[in-house]
Design a protein around this motif. Structure first.
Motif, PDB file in Angstrom:
ATOM      1  N   SER A   6       0.874  -1.279   0.179  1.00  0.00           N
ATOM      2  CA  SER A   6       0.110   0.011   0.023  1.00  0.00           C
ATOM      3  C   SER A   6       0.932   1.242  -0.159  1.00  0.00           C
ATOM      4  N   ALA A   7       1.876   1.265   0.763  1.00  0.00           N
ATOM      5  CA  ALA A   7       2.817   2.551   0.890  1.00  0.00           C
ATOM      6  C   ALA A   7       3.563   2.600  -0.362  1.00  0.00           C
ATOM      7  N   ARG A   8       3.929   1.439  -1.122  1.00  0.00           N
ATOM      8  CA  ARG A   8       4.602   1.530  -2.542  1.00  0.00           C
ATOM      9  C   ARG A   8       3.713   2.123  -3.315  1.00  0.00           C
ATOM     10  N   SER A   9       2.456   1.879  -3.350  1.00  0.00           N
ATOM     11  CA  SER A   9       1.713   2.184  -4.426  1.00  0.00           C
ATOM     12  C   SER A   9       1.503   3.902  -4.281  1.00  0.00           C
ATOM     13  N   LEU A  10       2.012   4.462  -3.194  1.00  0.00           N
ATOM     14  CA  LEU A  10       2.057   5.863  -3.010  1.00  0.00           C
ATOM     15  C   LEU A  10       3.265   6.771  -3.219  1.00  0.00           C
ATOM     16  N   ASP A  11       4.388   5.768  -3.156  1.00  0.00           N
ATOM     17  CA  ASP A  11       5.785   6.457  -3.247  1.00  0.00           C
ATOM     18  C   ASP A  11       6.490   5.866  -4.146  1.00  0.00           C
ATOM     19  N   GLY A  12       6.262   4.497  -4.459  1.00  0.00           N
ATOM     20  CA  GLY A  12       7.042   4.023  -5.366  1.00  0.00           C
ATOM     21  C   GLY A  12       8.356   3.208  -4.756  1.00  0.00           C
ATOM     22  N   PHE A  13       8.349   3.033  -3.510  1.00  0.00           N
ATOM     23  CA  PHE A  13       9.522   2.613  -2.909  1.00  0.00           C
ATOM     24  C   PHE A  13       9.201   1.176  -2.124  1.00  0.00           C
ATOM     25  N   GLY A  14      10.259   0.193  -2.412  1.00  0.00           N
ATOM     26  CA  GLY A  14      10.451  -0.992  -1.886  1.00  0.00           C
ATOM     27  C   GLY A  14      10.630  -0.781  -0.133  1.00  0.00           C
ATOM     28  N   ARG A  15      10.099  -1.998   0.393  1.00  0.00           N
ATOM     29  CA  ARG A  15      10.084  -1.964   1.807  1.00  0.00           C
ATOM     30  C   ARG A  15      10.802  -3.391   2.174  1.00  0.00           C
ATOM     31  N   ASP A  16      11.118  -3.558   3.711  1.00  0.00           N
ATOM     32  CA  ASP A  16      11.770  -4.756   4.033  1.00  0.00           C
ATOM     33  C   ASP A  16      10.459  -4.928   5.273  1.00  0.00           C
ATOM     34  N   VAL A  17      10.160  -6.031   5.149  1.00  0.00           N
ATOM     35  CA  VAL A  17       9.330  -6.327   6.371  1.00  0.00           C
ATOM     36  C   VAL A  17       9.683  -7.778   7.103  1.00  0.00           C
ATOM     37  N   ARG A  18      10.145  -7.254   8.496  1.00  0.00           N
ATOM     38  CA  ARG A  18      10.904  -8.563   9.097  1.00  0.00           C
ATOM     39  C   ARG A  18      10.144  -8.874  10.526  1.00  0.00           C
ATOM     40  N   VAL A  19       9.970 -10.148  10.567  1.00  0.00           N
ATOM     41  CA  VAL A  19       9.203 -10.762  11.672  1.00  0.00           C
ATOM     42  C   VAL A  19      10.116 -11.914  12.429  1.00  0.00           C
ATOM     43  N   ALA A  20       9.919 -12.134  13.649  1.00  0.00           N
ATOM     44  CA  ALA A  20      10.789 -13.011  14.280  1.00  0.00           C
ATOM     45  C   ALA A  20       9.812 -13.518  15.271  1.00  0.00           C
TER      46      ALA A  20
END
Length: 242
Positions: free
Chosen positions: A158-172
């Motif tokens: 959803s955030a990428r659709s606004l700014d075009g940037f990729g993201r890291d999503v980390r879960v432990a």
């Protein structure tokens, strides 16, 4: 083992084309594969010899989700952000990516033991005498972490659709254990495990599993395919793109 597949199963339920990639010679437990690979396709790629195939897949994907220890793909020469700058990179590990245990292997039952969950559960169940056999009746850390990872990936898209940037999503898993242990309303006097209500289960062949966690979906799009039955390629969309 389970958290990543649970996350991608949830994304498949919501319409993603999910291609599960396994190493040759390392098949999963049959019933576990039949449960967690529902709605997906399955392929086999040896990253030690077929890395260009893997990189081609990454270059045309929106999301990559891995369950390897932190840094494992990078050590093989795969830097997803360089191959696909806008990618959403979801990673699940046992202990997190930092700290003294960051490079250790681990899975749900070990994290339950390390976090104190096993000790709490053995104290609750007087029929057990050894702490290491006291565990929740389900791989709760795996499943909870999987759904948290899927939710984080959706936020990132959803955030990428606004700014075009990729993201890291980390879960432990360890962080999920800490969160569950400190959750308000948690009780130690819960009932003993019982067979789930038949209203919340569904059968595919000889395997009976829980229905999707999202109530509006009575079942996954299709049962799990044959192990390694798909070619390592994305589906072609009606407009000709992949």
């Amino acid at each position: 083992m389970i958290a990543g597949p649970v996350a991608t199963r949830a994304l498949a339920l919501l319409g993603a084309d999910v291609l599960r990639i396994d190493a040759p010679g390392l098949p999963e437990i049959d019933w576990q594969f039949l449960d967690t690979c529902q709605g997906k396709r399955s392929t086999v790629v040896d990253l030690r010899t077929d890395l260009p195939v893997f990189h081609e897949l990454i270059s045309n994907t929106d999301i990559i989700i891995t369950g390897y220890r932190p840094g494992a793909l990078e050590r093989l020469g795969t830097h997803a952000r360089e191959i696909r700058p806008g990618i959403v990179y979801g990673r699940v590990s046992a202990w997190g990516e930092h700290g003294p245990w960051g490079d250790r292997r681990g899975f749900d039952s070990i994290v339950q033991a390390a976090s104190g969950i096993s000790l709490i559960e053995v104290a609750h169940d007087n029929s057990q005498r050894e702490p290491f056999v006291g565990a929740l009746p389900a791989q709760a850390l795996d499943h909870a972490s999987g759904y948290l990872l899927a939710a984080g990936v959706l936020d990132a898209l959803s955030a990428r659709s606004l700014d075009g940037f990729g993201r890291d999503v980390r879960v432990a898993l360890a962080r999920t254990a800490s969160w569950l242990l400190t959750a308000p309303g948690r009780r130690t006097d819960h009932p003993q495990p019982a067979i789930p209500d038949v209203r919340y289960a569904i059968s595919h062949g000889s395997v009976r599993t829980a229905v999707p966690v999202l109530a509006e979906y009575p079942d996954h799009p299709w049962p799990a395919p044959g192990y390694g039955s798909s070619t390592p390629a994305w589906k072609v969309r009606p407009d000709g793109s992949s």
